[in-house]
Design a protein around this motif. Sequence first.
Motif, short mmCIF file in Angstrom:
data_model
loop_
_atom_site.label_atom_id
_atom_site.label_comp_id
_atom_site.label_asym_id
_atom_site.label_seq_id
_atom_site.Cartn_x
_atom_site.Cartn_y
_atom_site.Cartn_z
N SER A 31 0.82 -1.22 0.00
CA SER A 31 0.00 0.00 0.00
C SER A 31 0.86 1.27 0.00
CB SER A 31 -0.96 0.01 1.19
OG SER A 31 -0.24 0.00 2.40
N GLN A 32 1.96 1.27 0.69
CA GLN A 32 2.86 2.41 0.73
C GLN A 32 4.29 1.90 0.71
OE1 GLN A 32 0.11 4.79 3.87
NE2 GLN A 32 2.06 5.73 3.47
N LYS A 48 5.19 4.70 -11.12
CA LYS A 48 4.57 6.04 -11.13
C LYS A 48 3.06 5.96 -10.99
CE LYS A 48 8.10 8.39 -13.85
NZ LYS A 48 8.46 8.99 -15.13
N GLN A 49 2.48 4.80 -11.20
CA GLN A 49 1.03 4.64 -11.06
C GLN A 49 0.58 4.61 -9.61
OE1 GLN A 49 -0.43 4.89 -14.00
NE2 GLN A 49 1.63 4.83 -14.88
N LEU A 50 1.51 4.37 -8.68
CA LEU A 50 1.16 4.30 -7.26
C LEU A 50 0.90 5.70 -6.71
CD1 LEU A 50 3.84 1.71 -6.11
CD2 LEU A 50 1.42 1.29 -6.54
N THR A 51 -0.08 5.83 -5.82
CA THR A 51 -0.41 7.13 -5.26
C THR A 51 0.58 7.54 -4.17
OG1 THR A 51 -1.96 6.10 -3.73
CG2 THR A 51 -2.86 6.99 -5.78
N LYS A 52 1.07 6.59 -3.41
CA LYS A 52 2.07 6.85 -2.36
C LYS A 52 3.28 5.99 -2.67
CE LYS A 52 -0.10 9.08 1.21
NZ LYS A 52 0.38 9.92 2.23
N HIS A 72 7.79 12.53 -7.77
CA HIS A 72 7.06 11.26 -7.70
C HIS A 72 7.12 10.61 -6.32
CE1 HIS A 72 6.39 11.26 -12.01
NE2 HIS A 72 7.68 11.52 -12.18
N SER A 74 6.82 10.53 -2.18
CA SER A 74 6.29 11.11 -0.95
C SER A 74 7.29 11.01 0.18
CB SER A 74 5.02 10.36 -0.53
OG SER A 74 4.07 10.39 -1.56
#
Length: 168
Positions: A31-32, A48-52, A72, A74
Amino acid sequence: MPLIIKHNQVIEDKWQLLGSDCSIEEALLASQPIVPLTLWQNYATELKQLTKLGIWLDSHETIEEIVGDLPHFSLVALNFPTFTDGRHFSSARLLRERYAYSSEVRAIGDVLRDQLFFMQRCGFDAYAVRADRCPHDALISLTEFSVCYQGAADSPEPLFRRRALQSA
Protein backbone atom coordinates in the motif's frame (compact mmCIF):
# COMPACT_ATOMS: atom_id res chain seq x y z
CA MET A 1 3.61 -2.15 12.85
CA PRO A 2 7.10 -0.89 13.62
CA LEU A 3 7.56 2.41 15.41
CA ILE A 4 9.43 5.39 13.96
CA ILE A 5 10.17 8.92 15.07
CA LYS A 6 8.52 11.49 12.83
CA HIS A 7 8.08 15.21 13.49
CA ASN A 8 9.37 14.76 17.05
CA GLN A 9 6.97 12.03 18.11
CA VAL A 10 6.93 8.24 18.08
CA ILE A 11 4.31 6.87 15.69
CA GLU A 12 3.45 3.62 13.94
CA ASP A 13 5.06 3.34 10.52
CA LYS A 14 2.54 2.81 7.72
CA TRP A 15 5.24 2.54 5.05
CA GLN A 16 6.65 -0.81 3.94
CA LEU A 17 10.42 -0.81 3.40
CA LEU A 18 11.17 -3.28 0.61
CA GLY A 19 14.52 -5.06 0.45
CA SER A 20 17.05 -4.62 -2.31
CA ASP A 21 16.00 -7.96 -3.81
CA CYS A 22 12.25 -7.22 -3.99
CA SER A 23 10.23 -7.67 -7.16
CA ILE A 24 8.02 -5.21 -9.00
CA GLU A 25 5.01 -7.34 -8.02
CA GLU A 26 5.80 -6.90 -4.32
CA ALA A 27 6.07 -3.14 -4.80
CA LEU A 28 2.79 -2.88 -6.68
CA LEU A 29 0.96 -4.94 -4.04
CA ALA A 30 2.22 -2.88 -1.09
CA SER A 31 0.00 0.00 0.00
CA GLN A 32 2.86 2.41 0.73
CA PRO A 33 6.12 0.91 -0.52
CA ILE A 34 9.61 2.32 -0.09
CA VAL A 35 11.45 0.84 -3.06
CA PRO A 36 15.20 0.57 -3.66
CA LEU A 37 16.78 2.77 -6.31
CA THR A 38 17.46 -0.17 -8.66
CA LEU A 39 13.78 -1.14 -8.73
CA TRP A 40 12.85 2.47 -9.52
CA GLN A 41 15.42 2.63 -12.30
CA ASN A 42 14.09 -0.60 -13.87
CA TYR A 43 10.33 -0.05 -13.38
CA ALA A 44 9.73 3.70 -13.06
CA THR A 45 6.79 3.67 -15.50
CA GLU A 46 4.89 1.06 -13.48
CA LEU A 47 5.77 2.58 -10.11
CA LYS A 48 4.57 6.04 -11.13
CA GLN A 49 1.03 4.64 -11.06
CA LEU A 50 1.16 4.30 -7.26
CA THR A 51 -0.41 7.13 -5.26
CA LYS A 52 2.07 6.85 -2.36
CA LEU A 53 5.63 5.91 -3.21
CA GLY A 54 8.89 6.17 -1.34
CA ILE A 55 12.42 5.44 -2.50
CA TRP A 56 15.48 4.46 -0.51
CA LEU A 57 19.09 5.06 -1.38
CA ASP A 58 22.03 3.08 -0.09
CA SER A 59 25.07 4.98 1.14
CA HIS A 60 26.93 4.71 -2.18
CA GLU A 61 23.95 6.01 -4.19
CA THR A 62 23.60 9.76 -4.68
CA ILE A 63 20.70 12.18 -4.67
CA GLU A 64 21.64 13.33 -8.17
CA GLU A 65 20.43 9.95 -9.48
CA ILE A 66 16.82 10.83 -8.55
CA VAL A 67 16.68 14.63 -8.74
CA GLY A 68 14.48 14.69 -11.84
CA ASP A 69 12.09 12.20 -10.25
CA LEU A 70 11.66 13.82 -6.81
CA PRO A 71 8.06 14.95 -7.49
CA HIS A 72 7.06 11.26 -7.70
CA PHE A 73 8.20 10.45 -4.16
CA SER A 74 6.29 11.11 -0.95
CA LEU A 75 9.32 9.95 1.01
CA VAL A 76 13.06 9.62 0.47
CA ALA A 77 14.76 7.19 2.85
CA LEU A 78 18.53 7.34 3.20
CA ASN A 79 20.27 4.19 4.42
CA PHE A 80 23.07 4.26 6.98
CA PRO A 81 24.63 0.77 6.69
CA THR A 82 26.88 1.46 9.68
CA PHE A 83 26.90 4.06 12.43
CA THR A 84 30.17 5.47 11.12
CA ASP A 85 29.00 6.04 7.52
CA GLY A 86 27.85 9.65 7.39
CA ARG A 87 27.59 10.22 3.64
CA HIS A 88 23.83 10.71 3.75
CA PHE A 89 24.06 13.65 6.13
CA SER A 90 25.11 15.60 3.02
CA SER A 91 22.37 13.96 0.96
CA ALA A 92 19.66 15.18 3.33
CA ARG A 93 21.04 18.70 3.27
CA LEU A 94 21.17 18.67 -0.54
CA LEU A 95 17.56 17.49 -0.70
CA ARG A 96 16.36 20.33 1.51
CA GLU A 97 18.57 23.20 0.42
CA ARG A 98 19.60 22.63 -3.19
CA TYR A 99 16.59 20.70 -4.46
CA ALA A 100 13.89 22.21 -2.17
CA TYR A 101 12.43 18.79 -1.35
CA SER A 102 9.71 19.36 1.22
CA SER A 103 8.34 15.84 1.74
CA GLU A 104 9.61 13.34 4.28
CA VAL A 105 13.33 12.56 4.50
CA ARG A 106 13.85 9.46 6.62
CA ALA A 107 17.00 7.91 8.10
CA ILE A 108 17.05 4.09 7.97
CA GLY A 109 19.61 1.43 8.81
CA ASP A 110 22.07 1.72 11.67
CA VAL A 111 20.41 4.82 13.14
CA LEU A 112 21.22 5.50 16.77
CA ARG A 113 20.18 8.06 19.36
CA ASP A 114 23.52 9.93 19.16
CA GLN A 115 22.90 10.86 15.52
CA LEU A 116 19.32 12.14 15.61
CA PHE A 117 19.96 15.74 16.65
CA PHE A 118 22.57 16.18 13.92
CA MET A 119 20.38 14.42 11.37
CA GLN A 120 17.57 16.84 12.18
CA ARG A 121 19.93 19.77 11.61
CA CYS A 122 20.73 18.37 8.15
CA GLY A 123 17.09 18.04 7.10
CA PHE A 124 15.85 14.64 8.28
CA ASP A 125 12.36 14.68 9.77
CA ALA A 126 11.83 10.94 10.33
CA TYR A 127 14.00 8.22 11.81
CA ALA A 128 13.70 4.45 11.82
CA VAL A 129 15.87 3.74 14.85
CA ARG A 130 17.78 0.46 14.81
CA ALA A 131 15.52 -2.44 15.84
CA ASP A 132 17.40 -3.21 19.06
CA ARG A 133 16.97 0.39 20.32
CA CYS A 134 13.98 2.12 21.88
CA PRO A 135 12.53 4.94 19.76
CA HIS A 136 11.05 6.59 22.87
CA ASP A 137 14.52 6.82 24.41
CA ALA A 138 16.02 8.08 21.13
CA LEU A 139 13.34 10.79 20.86
CA ILE A 140 14.75 12.50 23.95
CA SER A 141 17.99 13.22 22.08
CA LEU A 142 16.18 15.70 19.82
CA THR A 143 15.69 18.05 22.79
CA GLU A 144 19.04 17.73 24.53
CA PHE A 145 20.52 20.87 22.96
CA SER A 146 18.66 24.14 23.32
CA VAL A 147 20.86 26.45 21.20
CA CYS A 148 22.80 25.91 17.98
CA TYR A 149 25.43 28.40 16.90
CA GLN A 150 25.70 27.44 13.23
CA GLY A 151 23.08 27.76 10.55
CA ALA A 152 21.80 24.49 9.08
CA ALA A 153 18.89 23.06 7.11
CA ASP A 154 16.56 23.32 10.12
CA SER A 155 17.60 26.89 11.01
CA PRO A 156 19.53 28.70 8.26
CA GLU A 157 20.54 31.75 10.28
CA PRO A 158 23.50 31.48 12.68
CA LEU A 159 22.92 32.45 16.30
CA PHE A 160 24.47 35.91 16.05
CA ARG A 161 22.01 36.83 13.26
CA ARG A 162 19.02 35.42 15.13
CA ARG A 163 20.00 37.48 18.19
CA ALA A 164 20.50 40.62 16.09
CA LEU A 165 16.98 40.21 14.64
CA GLN A 166 15.52 39.78 18.13
CA SER A 167 17.15 42.94 19.45
CA ALA A 168 16.22 45.06 16.42
